[in-house]
Write a protein that holds these residues in place. Structure first.
Motif, PDB file in Angstrom:
ATOM      1  N   LYS A  18      -6.245 107.610  52.545  1.00 12.89           N
ATOM      2  CA  LYS A  18      -7.130 108.723  52.187  1.00 12.89           C
ATOM      3  C   LYS A  18      -7.501 109.516  53.435  1.00 12.89           C
ATOM      4  O   LYS A  18      -7.810 108.946  54.473  1.00 12.89           O
ATOM      5  CB  LYS A  18      -8.394 108.210  51.520  1.00 12.89           C
ATOM      6  N   MET A  19      -7.494 110.828  53.286  1.00 11.36           N
ATOM      7  CA  MET A  19      -7.851 111.705  54.398  1.00 11.36           C
ATOM      8  C   MET A  19      -9.282 111.447  54.868  1.00 11.36           C
ATOM      9  O   MET A  19      -9.557 111.451  56.063  1.00 11.36           O
ATOM     10  CB  MET A  19      -7.701 113.174  53.976  1.00 11.36           C
ATOM     11  N   ASP A  20     -10.210 111.200  53.920  1.00  4.86           N
ATOM     12  CA  ASP A  20     -11.589 110.988  54.335  1.00  4.86           C
ATOM     13  C   ASP A  20     -11.758 109.726  55.176  1.00  4.86           C
ATOM     14  O   ASP A  20     -12.657 109.641  56.003  1.00  4.86           O
ATOM     15  CB  ASP A  20     -12.555 111.019  53.151  1.00  4.86           C
ATOM     16  N   SER A  21     -10.861 108.764  55.022  1.00  3.49           N
ATOM     17  CA  SER A  21     -10.901 107.572  55.881  1.00  3.49           C
ATOM     18  C   SER A  21     -10.559 107.943  57.325  1.00  3.49           C
ATOM     19  O   SER A  21     -11.210 107.490  58.261  1.00  3.49           O
ATOM     20  CB  SER A  21      -9.911 106.512  55.390  1.00  3.49           C
ATOM     21  N   ALA A  22      -9.538 108.771  57.481  1.00  6.80           N
ATOM     22  CA  ALA A  22      -9.148 109.229  58.822  1.00  6.80           C
ATOM     23  C   ALA A  22     -10.257 110.064  59.438  1.00  6.80           C
ATOM     24  O   ALA A  22     -10.552 109.946  60.630  1.00  6.80           O
ATOM     25  CB  ALA A  22      -7.848 110.029  58.757  1.00  6.80           C
ATOM     26  N   VAL A  23     -10.901 110.890  58.632  1.00  7.07           N
ATOM     27  CA  VAL A  23     -12.003 111.733  59.107  1.00  7.07           C
ATOM     28  C   VAL A  23     -13.160 110.867  59.584  1.00  7.07           C
ATOM     29  O   VAL A  23     -13.714 111.088  60.663  1.00  7.07           O
ATOM     30  CB  VAL A  23     -12.455 112.706  57.991  1.00  7.07           C
ATOM     31  N   ARG A  24     -13.535 109.874  58.797  1.00  2.00           N
ATOM     32  CA  ARG A  24     -14.623 108.966  59.203  1.00  2.00           C
ATOM     33  C   ARG A  24     -14.252 108.215  60.478  1.00  2.00           C
ATOM     34  O   ARG A  24     -15.084 108.006  61.349  1.00  2.00           O
ATOM     35  CB  ARG A  24     -14.932 107.972  58.077  1.00  2.00           C
ATOM     36  N   TYR A  25     -13.007 107.801  60.578  1.00  9.07           N
ATOM     37  CA  TYR A  25     -12.536 107.068  61.753  1.00  9.07           C
ATOM     38  C   TYR A  25     -12.705 107.904  63.016  1.00  9.07           C
ATOM     39  O   TYR A  25     -13.091 107.409  64.063  1.00  9.07           O
ATOM     40  CB  TYR A  25     -11.066 106.689  61.556  1.00  9.07           C
ATOM     41  N   LEU A  26     -12.416 109.206  62.901  1.00 11.96           N
ATOM     42  CA  LEU A  26     -12.541 110.116  64.049  1.00 11.96           C
ATOM     43  C   LEU A  26     -13.983 110.519  64.317  1.00 11.96           C
ATOM     44  O   LEU A  26     -14.300 110.991  65.405  1.00 11.96           O
ATOM     45  CB  LEU A  26     -11.723 111.382  63.813  1.00 11.96           C
ATOM     46  N   GLY A  27     -14.856 110.374  63.317  1.00  9.79           N
ATOM     47  CA  GLY A  27     -16.237 110.807  63.482  1.00  9.79           C
ATOM     48  C   GLY A  27     -16.391 112.311  63.340  1.00  9.79           C
ATOM     49  O   GLY A  27     -17.290 112.919  63.885  1.00  9.79           O
ATOM     50  N   VAL A  28     -15.493 112.924  62.585  1.00  9.67           N
ATOM     51  CA  VAL A  28     -15.508 114.367  62.364  1.00  9.67           C
ATOM     52  C   VAL A  28     -16.300 114.635  61.081  1.00  9.67           C
ATOM     53  O   VAL A  28     -16.234 113.871  60.128  1.00  9.67           O
ATOM     54  CB  VAL A  28     -14.056 114.892  62.205  1.00  9.67           C
ATOM     55  N   GLU A  29     -17.031 115.752  61.068  1.00 10.54           N
ATOM     56  CA  GLU A  29     -17.738 116.142  59.850  1.00 10.54           C
ATOM     57  C   GLU A  29     -16.716 116.509  58.785  1.00 10.54           C
ATOM     58  O   GLU A  29     -15.737 117.208  59.064  1.00 10.54           O
ATOM     59  CB  GLU A  29     -18.661 117.326  60.125  1.00 10.54           C
ATOM     60  N   LEU A  30     -16.936 116.080  57.576  1.00 12.34           N
ATOM     61  CA  LEU A  30     -15.978 116.285  56.496  1.00 12.34           C
ATOM     62  C   LEU A  30     -15.674 117.762  56.257  1.00 12.34           C
ATOM     63  O   LEU A  30     -14.512 118.149  56.120  1.00 12.34           O
ATOM     64  CB  LEU A  30     -16.476 115.634  55.205  1.00 12.34           C
ATOM     65  N   GLN A  31     -16.672 118.612  56.226  1.00 12.59           N
ATOM     66  CA  GLN A  31     -16.435 120.034  55.968  1.00 12.59           C
ATOM     67  C   GLN A  31     -15.589 120.670  57.071  1.00 12.59           C
ATOM     68  O   GLN A  31     -14.709 121.475  56.795  1.00 12.59           O
ATOM     69  CB  GLN A  31     -17.765 120.784  55.811  1.00 12.59           C
ATOM     70  N   ASP A  32     -15.857 120.296  58.337  1.00 21.61           N
ATOM     71  CA  ASP A  32     -15.048 120.799  59.451  1.00 21.61           C
ATOM     72  C   ASP A  32     -13.611 120.328  59.318  1.00 21.61           C
ATOM     73  O   ASP A  32     -12.665 121.084  59.539  1.00 21.61           O
ATOM     74  CB  ASP A  32     -15.609 120.331  60.800  1.00 21.61           C
ATOM     75  N   ALA A  33     -13.454 119.078  58.966  1.00 20.76           N
ATOM     76  CA  ALA A  33     -12.119 118.506  58.832  1.00 20.76           C
ATOM     77  C   ALA A  33     -11.338 119.186  57.715  1.00 20.76           C
ATOM     78  O   ALA A  33     -10.165 119.505  57.875  1.00 20.76           O
ATOM     79  CB  ALA A  33     -12.225 117.005  58.569  1.00 20.76           C
ATOM     80  N   LEU A  34     -11.980 119.421  56.600  1.00 25.53           N
ATOM     81  CA  LEU A  34     -11.305 120.073  55.489  1.00 25.53           C
ATOM     82  C   LEU A  34     -10.920 121.508  55.841  1.00 25.53           C
ATOM     83  O   LEU A  34      -9.839 121.973  55.478  1.00 25.53           O
ATOM     84  CB  LEU A  34     -12.183 120.036  54.240  1.00 25.53           C
ATOM     85  N   ALA A  35     -11.790 122.206  56.548  1.00 23.16           N
ATOM     86  CA  ALA A  35     -11.485 123.583  56.963  1.00 23.16           C
ATOM     87  C   ALA A  35     -10.270 123.608  57.883  1.00 23.16           C
ATOM     88  O   ALA A  35      -9.385 124.454  57.745  1.00 23.16           O
ATOM     89  CB  ALA A  35     -12.694 124.198  57.649  1.00 23.16           C
ATOM     90  N   ILE A  36     -10.207 122.673  58.805  1.00 20.80           N
ATOM     91  CA  ILE A  36      -9.066 122.596  59.721  1.00 20.80           C
ATOM     92  C   ILE A  36      -7.797 122.242  58.946  1.00 20.80           C
ATOM     93  O   ILE A  36      -6.747 122.845  59.143  1.00 20.80           O
ATOM     94  CB  ILE A  36      -9.328 121.560  60.836  1.00 20.80           C
ATOM     95  N   ALA A  37      -7.900 121.265  58.055  1.00 22.22           N
ATOM     96  CA  ALA A  37      -6.741 120.829  57.287  1.00 22.22           C
ATOM     97  C   ALA A  37      -6.198 121.955  56.421  1.00 22.22           C
ATOM     98  O   ALA A  37      -4.985 122.114  56.295  1.00 22.22           O
ATOM     99  CB  ALA A  37      -7.112 119.616  56.429  1.00 22.22           C
ATOM    100  N   GLU A  38      -7.085 122.745  55.835  1.00 29.16           N
ATOM    101  CA  GLU A  38      -6.647 123.858  54.993  1.00 29.16           C
ATOM    102  C   GLU A  38      -6.008 124.981  55.815  1.00 29.16           C
ATOM    103  O   GLU A  38      -5.136 125.691  55.329  1.00 29.16           O
ATOM    104  CB  GLU A  38      -7.824 124.399  54.199  1.00 29.16           C
TER     105      GLU A  38
END
Length: 97
Positions: free
Chosen positions: A73-93
């Motif tokens: 799951k992408m959110d697992s990788a995001v949590r692992y990095l300590g990145v805010e979910l909304q920032d991560a989704l914006a970058i991924a998109e």
């Protein structure tokens, strides 16, 4: 920093191709101390996290990090990095993969 000979992957002294987690931890600890660093500040997990964090910072590609971490799951990788979910989704998109 000098490379540890067992981390260069150029050796094949033994027929066994894999090493145990304990052996890997010992190799990392010896390499860290041979470079004059404090062994308690470094470990196999912290090195894993550092590598993917640097990849993310340089590329912004969360999918690459997800694949490298073998997270389903992408959110697992995001949590692992300590990145805010909304920032991560914006970058991924914003990045086509």
């Amino acid at each position: 920093m000098k490379a540890h000979p067992l981390l260069s992957f150029e050796h094949r002294i033994h027929e066994r191709l894999h090493i145990s987690t304990r052996q890997y931890a010992r190799i990392v600890r010896e390499w860290v101390t041979s470079n004059g660093l404090e062994a308690s500040a470094y470990g196999t997990h912290s090195m894993r996290r550092t590598k993917v964090t640097q990849i993310y910072k340089k590329t912004g590609k969360l999918r690459a990090v997800q694949l490298l971490l073998v997270h389903t799951k992408m959110d697992s990788a995001v949590r692992y990095l300590g990145v805010e979910l909304q920032d991560a989704l914006a970058i991924a998109e914003a990045i086509e993969i």
